[in-house]
Design an enzyme around this catalytic site. Sequence first.
Site, PDB file in Angstrom:
ATOM      1  N   SER A 210       0.864  -1.098  -0.177  1.00 33.32           N
ATOM      2  CA  SER A 210       0.129   0.024  -0.012  1.00 33.32           C
ATOM      3  C   SER A 210       1.078   1.325   0.093  1.00 33.32           C
ATOM      4  O   SER A 210       0.332   2.098  -0.577  1.00 33.32           O
ATOM      5  CB  SER A 210      -0.839  -0.002   1.233  1.00 33.32           C
ATOM      6  OG  SER A 210      -0.379  -0.219   2.287  1.00 33.32           O
TER       7      SER A 210
ATOM      8  N   ASP B  17      -6.545   7.677   8.333  1.00 30.86           N
ATOM      9  CA  ASP B  17      -6.541   6.307   8.923  1.00 30.86           C
ATOM     10  C   ASP B  17      -5.346   6.560  10.087  1.00 30.86           C
ATOM     11  O   ASP B  17      -5.373   5.413  11.027  1.00 30.86           O
ATOM     12  CB  ASP B  17      -6.410   5.509   8.115  1.00 30.86           C
ATOM     13  CG  ASP B  17      -5.083   5.442   7.250  1.00 30.86           C
ATOM     14  OD1 ASP B  17      -4.444   6.177   7.812  1.00 30.86           O
ATOM     15  OD2 ASP B  17      -5.048   4.475   6.512  1.00 30.86           O
TER      16      ASP B  17
ATOM     17  N   HIS C 183      -1.550   5.111   7.213  1.00 29.01           N
ATOM     18  CA  HIS C 183      -0.753   5.458   6.059  1.00 29.01           C
ATOM     19  C   HIS C 183      -0.302   6.804   5.730  1.00 29.01           C
ATOM     20  O   HIS C 183      -1.353   7.856   6.318  1.00 29.01           O
ATOM     21  CB  HIS C 183      -1.691   5.177   4.674  1.00 29.01           C
ATOM     22  CG  HIS C 183      -1.968   3.485   4.811  1.00 29.01           C
ATOM     23  ND1 HIS C 183      -3.259   3.128   5.102  1.00 29.01           N
ATOM     24  CD2 HIS C 183      -1.308   2.559   3.994  1.00 29.01           C
ATOM     25  CE1 HIS C 183      -3.064   1.699   5.027  1.00 29.01           C
ATOM     26  NE2 HIS C 183      -2.001   1.461   4.357  1.00 29.01           N
TER      27      HIS C 183
END
Length: 398
Positions: A84, A248, A251
């Site tokens: 990611s 979040d 990240h």
Amino acid sequence: MSQSEDPARKIVVNLALVAVGTVGAYRGAYELLAQQARIARRVIPKPTSWPFDGDGLYRPGAETAEPWRPGMTCDAHMMIFGDSLAAGLGAADAGQVPGVLLARGLAEESGWNVRLSSKAIVGATSKGLAGQIDAVHVTGGKPDISVILIGGNDITARNSIGPSAKRVGEAVSALREAGSSVVVGTCPDLGTIKPVPQPLRTVMATLSRRLAAAQTVQVHKAGGTPVFLAEALAPEFHARADSLFSPDRFHPNSDGYELMAGLLLPAVCVALGVWDEVPEELLPHDAEEAAASLEAAELAADSATTSAEATEDGSTGANRESVVARLTKRLTDFVRTHEDAEDAGENTFLHNEDVDGDPESTGDAREAADTLRRRSRILRLTRSARDPSDPDPPLDHT
């Protein structure tokens, strides 16, 4: 880990088990870490989006990509592999994902048309790198420069550090054998994820830094270029989590990805021969000479860039922001803020006191910022003096 799963939430469950094995499988420790995992699960929200797609052809000065179609050609093909972090989950738009920042920066500095192809998968571990590379071979792709960002999910999945690092080395070897230069951003410091309380965060920091060190060794052996992200970025991400993490809190956001891309871009440019080491005789020898050289280079580079933009599109280019200039500013601000802080000599970290109190922790970022500044100016000056009828693109791909 599949895309349907939430890596930010899964981390706390798996790392709790790792931590128990690290500090000793005592019931009291288990209960403490399990409680901390439950707390972290409540405060880390689920992702509300997936990474943006920035693939395509980037021409020098272009902010967006042209869709890649059969019959098109490029001077260099960049591929992004990993998880990611490589995909840019958390960035505000497609123009802020790390692959796009690197492709645009390379296009600006080289004058080449750069094709970007991202093969990164959210939730991937090092076990998935071979599959990502095999998929490229099946489709007939051939990268000239490959960027790998992987490691965090190996920690959350409880993969062993040695084999995980070895798999990265094997991926680098496979890409090198295929003719690609390779730059690897090693595992970030997971101890900067503040929703995870202590002592669980200490375990995350220790394991992720051990993996980064092991990756560095394997990448060097395989002929790639490692960039140790944890050492350079952890101080800033820990001190300024609100401005560098996405909602979040797991990240990076666009600003965080700009910092990371600024560290990776010099390695990419050097790997492809766009930037060479500055000859010793051209370096300034004292502060006065350095200041004069810097001012002259800035003026000449600005003049050359403005003239080129005015010629190409009939405008002055005053509102166009160079991605390299933006990355340079981000890194420079980071270094100055960190070094000029009143408590710079004090340890402001809770998770890794023996490392993070080291004043050299910003050394990689300082060097990258200086490299971006110096080499981009020298290259622009050289390019402005070169005969435009004699371009020298090294590659041409269909």
